[in-house]
Design a protein around this motif. Sequence first.
Motif, PDB file in Angstrom:
ATOM      1  N   GLY A   1      -3.612  -0.829  -2.973  1.00 50.93           N
ATOM      2  CA  GLY A   1      -2.207  -1.241  -3.081  1.00 50.93           C
ATOM      3  C   GLY A   1      -1.266  -0.121  -3.457  1.00 50.93           C
ATOM      4  O   GLY A   1      -0.090  -0.361  -3.716  1.00 50.93           O
TER       5      GLY A   1
ATOM      6  N   GLY B   1      -0.279   2.320  -1.531  1.00 52.32           N
ATOM      7  CA  GLY B   1       0.596   2.738  -0.449  1.00 52.32           C
ATOM      8  C   GLY B   1      -0.014   3.707   0.540  1.00 52.32           C
ATOM      9  O   GLY B   1       0.701   4.308   1.345  1.00 52.32           O
TER      10      GLY B   1
ATOM     11  N   THR C   1       0.481   2.323   4.031  1.00 52.48           N
ATOM     12  CA  THR C   1       1.913   2.370   4.327  1.00 52.48           C
ATOM     13  C   THR C   1       2.332   3.774   4.745  1.00 52.48           C
ATOM     14  O   THR C   1       3.005   3.962   5.766  1.00 52.48           O
ATOM     15  CB  THR C   1       2.713   1.936   3.093  1.00 52.48           C
TER      16      THR C   1
ATOM     17  N   ARG D   1       0.971   4.762   8.152  1.00 54.98           N
ATOM     18  CA  ARG D   1       1.685   4.146   9.275  1.00 54.98           C
ATOM     19  C   ARG D   1       3.017   4.826   9.554  1.00 54.98           C
ATOM     20  O   ARG D   1       3.539   4.726  10.665  1.00 54.98           O
ATOM     21  CB  ARG D   1       1.908   2.656   9.004  1.00 54.98           C
TER      22      ARG D   1
ATOM     23  N   ILE E   1       7.108  -3.458  11.712  1.00 56.43           N
ATOM     24  CA  ILE E   1       7.247  -4.424  10.613  1.00 56.43           C
ATOM     25  C   ILE E   1       8.733  -4.595  10.341  1.00 56.43           C
ATOM     26  O   ILE E   1       9.434  -3.634  10.034  1.00 56.43           O
ATOM     27  CB  ILE E   1       6.508  -3.929   9.355  1.00 56.43           C
TER      28      ILE E   1
ATOM     29  N   THR F   1      10.567  -5.868   8.022  1.00 56.00           N
ATOM     30  CA  THR F   1      11.188  -5.603   6.721  1.00 56.00           C
ATOM     31  C   THR F   1      11.074  -4.144   6.306  1.00 56.00           C
ATOM     32  O   THR F   1      11.724  -3.723   5.362  1.00 56.00           O
ATOM     33  CB  THR F   1      10.529  -6.474   5.640  1.00 56.00           C
TER      34      THR F   1
ATOM     35  N   GLN G   1      -7.019  -0.501   9.458  1.00 53.78           N
ATOM     36  CA  GLN G   1      -7.939  -0.877   8.381  1.00 53.78           C
ATOM     37  C   GLN G   1      -8.820  -2.048   8.797  1.00 53.78           C
ATOM     38  O   GLN G   1     -10.015  -2.049   8.549  1.00 53.78           O
ATOM     39  CB  GLN G   1      -7.105  -1.251   7.145  1.00 53.78           C
TER      40      GLN G   1
ATOM     41  N   GLU H   1      -9.426   3.718   6.447  1.00 53.07           N
ATOM     42  CA  GLU H   1     -10.736   3.241   5.998  1.00 53.07           C
ATOM     43  C   GLU H   1     -11.656   2.926   7.172  1.00 53.07           C
ATOM     44  O   GLU H   1     -12.121   1.792   7.329  1.00 53.07           O
ATOM     45  CB  GLU H   1     -10.565   1.999   5.106  1.00 53.07           C
TER      46      GLU H   1
HETATM   47  N1  LIG Z   1       3.997  -5.742   5.640  1.00 54.47           N
HETATM   48  C1  LIG Z   1       4.277  -5.646   4.333  1.00 54.47           C
HETATM   49  N2  LIG Z   1       5.313  -6.353   3.821  1.00 54.47           N
HETATM   50  C2  LIG Z   1       5.604  -6.281   2.502  1.00 54.47           C
HETATM   51  N3  LIG Z   1       4.937  -5.526   1.630  1.00 54.47           N
HETATM   52  C3  LIG Z   1       3.894  -4.797   2.067  1.00 54.47           C
HETATM   53  C4  LIG Z   1       3.515  -4.828   3.443  1.00 54.47           C
HETATM   54  N4  LIG Z   1       2.443  -4.025   3.619  1.00 54.47           N
HETATM   55  C5  LIG Z   1       2.176  -3.521   2.396  1.00 54.47           C
HETATM   56  N5  LIG Z   1       3.041  -3.971   1.470  1.00 54.47           N
HETATM   57  C6  LIG Z   1       3.069  -3.623   0.048  1.00 54.47           C
HETATM   58  O1  LIG Z   1       3.112  -2.238  -0.067  1.00 54.47           O
HETATM   59  C7  LIG Z   1       2.248  -1.776  -1.076  1.00 54.47           C
HETATM   60  C8  LIG Z   1       1.290  -0.757  -0.504  1.00 54.47           C
HETATM   61  O2  LIG Z   1       0.443  -1.396   0.423  1.00 54.47           O
HETATM   62  P1  LIG Z   1      -0.615  -0.612   1.306  1.00 54.47           P
HETATM   63  O3  LIG Z   1      -1.165  -1.545   2.286  1.00 54.47           O
HETATM   64  O4  LIG Z   1       0.008   0.626   1.799  1.00 54.47           O
HETATM   65  O5  LIG Z   1      -1.715  -0.261   0.201  1.00 54.47           O
HETATM   66  P2  LIG Z   1      -3.065   0.571   0.366  1.00 54.47           P
HETATM   67  O6  LIG Z   1      -2.943   1.747  -0.522  1.00 54.47           O
HETATM   68  O7  LIG Z   1      -3.371   0.806   1.784  1.00 54.47           O
HETATM   69  O8  LIG Z   1      -4.130  -0.440  -0.279  1.00 54.47           O
HETATM   70  P3  LIG Z   1      -5.644  -0.714   0.163  1.00 54.47           P
HETATM   71  O9  LIG Z   1      -6.448   0.401  -0.354  1.00 54.47           O
HETATM   72  O10 LIG Z   1      -5.969  -1.992  -0.528  1.00 54.47           O
HETATM   73  O11 LIG Z   1      -5.651  -0.822   1.629  1.00 54.47           O
HETATM   74  C9  LIG Z   1       1.546  -2.988  -1.637  1.00 54.47           C
HETATM   75  O12 LIG Z   1       2.157  -3.332  -2.851  1.00 54.47           O
HETATM   76  C10 LIG Z   1       1.778  -4.058  -0.638  1.00 54.47           C
HETATM   77  O13 LIG Z   1       1.956  -5.306  -1.263  1.00 54.47           O
END
Ligand SMILES: Nc1ncnc2c1ncn2[C@@H]1O[C@H](COP(=O)(O)OP(=O)(O)OP(=O)(O)O)[C@@H](O)[C@H]1O
Lengths: 265, 444
Positions: A53, A55, A58, A61, A70, A72, A105, A187
Amino acid sequence: MNDLQVTDPTVQTRALKISARQVDVFYGDTHAIRKVDVDIADKTVTAFIGPSGCGKSTFLRCLNRMNDTIDTARVAGKIRLDGEDIYDPRVDPVQLRARVGIVFQKPNPFPKSIYDNVAYGPRIHGLARDKAALGGIVEKSLRRAALWDEVKDRLGAPGTSLSGGQQQRLCIARAVATSPEVLLMDEPCSALDPIATAQVEELIDELRRRYSVVIVTHSMQQAARVSQNTAVFHLGELVEFGETGQIFTNPNDPRTENYITGRIG
Amino acid sequence: MTDATAARPTPSLLAQDNRTRHRNRAEVRFRAFGMAAMGTGVLALAVLLASVVSNGLGAFRQTFITFPVVLSQERLDPDGHRDPAAMARVTTFGYAPLIGRAFADHVAALGIETGLGPRAMAAMLSEEAPGQLRTAVLANPQLVGETITLDVLASGRIDGYFKGRVTLESAERDRNVSPEQLRLAETLAQAGVLTTRFNQNFITAPDASGQRPEAAGLGVAILGSFYMMLVVLVLTLPIGVAASIYLEEFAPKNRFTDLIEVNISNLAAVPSIVFGILGLAIFINFAGLPQSAPIVGGLVLTLMTLPTIIIATRASLRAVPPSIRSAALGLGASRMQSVFHHVLPLAAPGILTGTIIGLAQALGETAPLLLVGMVAFVREYPAPLPAGLFDPASALPVQVYNWTQRSDPAFVERASGAIIVLLVVLIFMNALAVLLRRRFERRW
Ligand SMILES: Nc1ncnc2c1ncn2[C@@H]1O[C@H](COP(=O)(O)OP(=O)(O)OP(=O)(O)O)[C@@H](O)[C@H]1O
Ligand SMILES: [Mg+2]
């Protein structure tokens, strides 16, 4: 000269492929990425690590503008590929994504045959002159993703009928088939057994000869094994970015040390 | 030693505990409720079908009377030139006595005592008979002078007698039929002159006036409905699918598209007669298209069906997992490629089902068609496509409505028969929908 680099895992000054500066990502009001600076070198594997979580996906991407899809999501800051701003209004994200491929992922094969899954990219980009050439690309890609032996007798079977780990490798084969300059892998080994993981890691190492690879992973060992550079994320911020060896042996930030030694995340 | 779970006796799996028993009872209650609901529905359907079928099956059988007729030249072709133009001057009134007399002669020749006058005898035959004979003779002038075997419809009351609608008692009070006529019909049936058999004219013949229920058929209505369905299909499928794809995959999500979305949902709920008023104002009064024409009916039904198809198509597009779109876009496909290569094929079964359901709805729609003049009495078949789109025609459900408005009880049977035809077409369409869906889905 490429061979030299493979045999020598230490980091050398390589050409810059992607540079991200002051990148912010918002999902509506959620501030998911805060002022991140990362440099992705050419012909290098860069690992993104950090707690769930934070990012990583994020930010990954952002590098091929998949966040555009996406509704938003909003991205601010500068990201350059070979010196060109990929968020420039003149840039067509479709063209960008042909050069910067991605493995998601969650495995998401098309509900088409295994063959068509892999052949889709080369087809739409016109990479194969004829059927035989296309078949060659499909076979080579499946071999590189360590899937060929398992599926060579049933290329017509639906991609969705494969096991989770096989689907993951199918998605890798599909991304590799379009020969992107940069391959983003989120991943890629999360659903794979140690043998397939080793094969994918081998593939990453091989891809590094010509392309640059960015890999998100939760496995410290994997990051240490395959990457030359590592970026550590925490709660949307870039905690530390540098040579993998240095990050793992001598981290500058206490949060990095805590994460690596398993005290947070 | 302070472990609470260890202190509790291990419950046996062979006896249900209170919680489980409670849950199971709730489930049994719910199942009984569901089965009762389903039973009610099935019962209602069975009653409906039984009533329609028992009323309507008779429409597919008709009573015919067979006897020889001499087509005398002096009556039908006084000039003797066999010139159709000249022969056409003899109207159906010239043919009627010929047929009446031939029937009376044949009965007499069989040695049957009738006690009926020639007029009462002729009244047993359908008023449609002279017209049919005239058409046949004009089409083939060489028949004049010959003796042919005529197979004419019995009048509606005689036919009703053999279907149980008319009885000797009811004939006492009926000005249109007498018990003597019925008795004669009975005798003729025994003699084999009068037979009740399958009547394909019910499907192919055009409508007939209120005095001739026995001759009324669905030909024009079926053709009109078919033409309209073609118009609806050709217009709604591309427009509906294109609009849905645009709204679902390309349009920005903002106030304006939200407004459009709400309005499409509202349009689907607008009473169909409103579309009829709209069609009358736009297509007939403003655009000047002809009344009663399948093109206008089809356009009105298109307006009515579009929201249904758009809603169904959008729902099936939305049901395609977003990961499929990401996969395509991540490989460098354009949005259009991702839609047409991956999303649309996956949504196709749903789109197809929605389209066929929309078409079935349109096929059964009556109210808007009444307003654009499809209710007119039409005896001429519309021309072949595409010109036929502009010819007057009727439509199946309107024909049902039309027939239920007529006074002769024989039309009740015909209306039910038309409903059977409509239902058969609908069942066929729905079966097609299921079949196509299976075909598309089986691939994966
Ligand atoms: N489509 C989305 N809409 C709203 N919030 C999002 C969206 N995708 C991710 N988030 C938020 O952005 C933050 C980062 O998410 P992200 O998926 O990048 O985490 P991550 O580091 O890849 O986690 P993981 O290791 O579990 O995959 C999180 O708090 C998540 O809730
Ligand atoms: Mg992630």
